[in-house]
Design an enzyme around this catalytic site. Structure first.
Site, short mmCIF file in Angstrom:
data_model
loop_
_atom_site.label_atom_id
_atom_site.label_comp_id
_atom_site.label_asym_id
_atom_site.label_seq_id
_atom_site.Cartn_x
_atom_site.Cartn_y
_atom_site.Cartn_z
N HIS A 141 0.80 -1.28 0.22
CA HIS A 141 0.27 0.21 0.19
C HIS A 141 0.99 1.44 -0.08
CE1 HIS A 141 -3.26 2.68 0.17
NE2 HIS A 141 -4.34 1.84 1.52
N GLN A 144 -0.68 4.86 0.88
CA GLN A 144 0.00 4.78 2.04
C GLN A 144 0.58 5.55 2.82
OE1 GLN A 144 -3.69 5.05 4.16
NE2 GLN A 144 -2.93 5.59 5.94
N1 NVA Z 1 -4.76 -4.04 5.22
C1 NVA Z 1 -5.69 -3.96 4.73
C2 NVA Z 1 -5.78 -2.23 4.07
C3 NVA Z 1 -6.83 -1.27 4.08
C4 NVA Z 1 -6.95 -0.28 3.55
C5 NVA Z 1 -6.45 -3.69 3.82
O1 NVA Z 1 -6.46 -4.97 2.72
O2 NVA Z 1 -7.36 -4.58 3.80
N1 CP Z 2 -7.37 3.75 4.60
C1 CP Z 2 -7.00 3.27 3.41
O1 CP Z 2 -6.20 2.87 1.85
O2 CP Z 2 -9.16 3.55 3.46
P1 CP Z 2 -9.57 2.90 2.12
O3 CP Z 2 -9.36 1.60 2.09
O4 CP Z 2 -10.63 3.97 2.66
O5 CP Z 2 -9.55 3.38 1.47
#
Ligand code: NVA
Ligand code: CP
Length: 320
Positions: A141, A144
């Site tokens: 990610h 983020q």
């Molecule tokens: N680790 C989480 C992050 C959500 C923003 C997911 O992948 O669901």
């Molecule tokens: N932190 C994040 O990516 O949040 P969302 O899943 O709401 O985009």
């Protein structure tokens, strides 16, 4: 992915993609974070998408922050966001990422995609003339992490030398991005996780190799009490990432000793900051007293998605 020379935006340009945190060098990461501070101070000052040009933002998975911050950021910079839900498009079984990219690159300035496998993103980016940005995959990610590092920098100043402890699912996209992004910034990243939920060995090895050149360090272990000791930043994320819902009961049992609570925070630096990418399950990976307490910086972190992603797009588009 290697940068590619492409004919685009009226000239021969080098297209760069952002699929993993280590797709940018330490100097480039610092440049993007400095741009984030600039666009935060002057929200409408930079308009690389004036036209308006369109940016496609595609979602295979749910999102609140990513969807809103990209849509608002693209509009702030003079462009038009085109939010596409995979379920209502031909992507997702009906058409390949490669063919989708051939269509989109003729019309949009950049492609932002939240998906499952990293391989799909790599296929989307391969030979594509416009930047492709990972808006979350099962593995990483990175957008983020730009926001998280920017938040830490705003509050602490220099990133280099900062000690960060992530307690929870070490194999998650957040933990793996923390490894790569912190190593790039010369930070000391410690991951506390159950052994069976460790980060992938190749990601740890990549982070280690980067840390060796930036003065950072990488530690992965199973004891959160030890690993949090003296940390300047304490981070966690959901124990049940998108796609893992069927494993919830098992995961909650396994991860309970890794909860970030007041007892764990007391072992960190007294000034330690708490971060969480959100959405959060209060009472599971973090207790309410921590996430809603004075050490939590989650709302700044969430706002900083906007500024960090604008900086990323600005940086990628200036090259395009
Ligand atoms: N680790 C989480 C992050 C959500 C923003 C997911 O992948 O669901
Ligand atoms: N932190 C994040 O990516 O949040 P969302 O899943 O709401 O985009």
């Amino acid at each position: 992915l290697h940068p590619q020379w492409n004919w685009n935006r009226g000239g021969l340009v080098m297209t760069r993609h952002f699929l993993r945190d280590d797709d940018i060098s330490p100097a480039e990461q610092a440049e993007i974070l400095a741009l984030a501070a600039e666009v935060k101070a002057d929200r409408f000052g930079r308009r690389p998408l004036e036209g308006p040009e369109t940016v496609a933002v595609i979602f295979d998975k749910s999102s609140t922050r990513t969807r809103v911050s990209f849509a608002v950021g693209i509009a702030d910079m003079g462009g038009t966001p085109l939010i596409i839900s995979t379920a209502s498009s031909q992507l997702g079984g009906k058409e390949t990422p490669a063919d989708t990219a051939r269509v989109l690159e003729r019309m949009v300035a950049a492609i932002v995609w939240r998906t499952y496998g990293q391989d799909g993103l790599e296929e989307m980016a391969k030979d594509t003339t416009v930047p492709v940005i990972n808006a979350l995959s099962d593995d990483f990610h990175p957008c983020q992490l730009l926001a998280d590092l920017f938040t830490i920098q705003e509050k602490r100043g220099d990133l280099a030398g900062t000690v960060v402890c992530f307690s929870g699912d070490g194999g998650s996209n957040m933990a793996q991005s923390y490894l790569l992004a912190c190593a790039t910034a010369g930070m000391h990243i410690r991951i506390a996780c159950p052994e069976e939920f460790s980060p992938r060995p190749d990601v740890v090895a990549d982070a280690d190799a980067i840390a060796a050149s930036t003065g950072g360090s990488v530690t992965v272990g199973t004891n959160p009490d030890e690993l949090v000791s003296g940390a300047h930043v304490v981070v966690t994320d959901t124990w049940v990432s998108m796609g893992k819902e069927a494993e919830k009961v098992e995961r909650v049992k396994t991860f309970t000793p890794y909860q970030v609570n007041q007892a764990l925070m007391a072992k960190a630096d007294p000034e330690a900051m708490f971060l969480h990418c959100l959405p959060a399950d209060r009472g599971f990976e973090v207790d309410q007293a921590v996430i809603d307490g004075p050490q939590s910086a989650i709302w700044d972190e969430s706002e900083n998605r906007l500024h960090a992603q604008k900086a990323l797009m600005l940086w990628l588009l200036q090259r395009a």
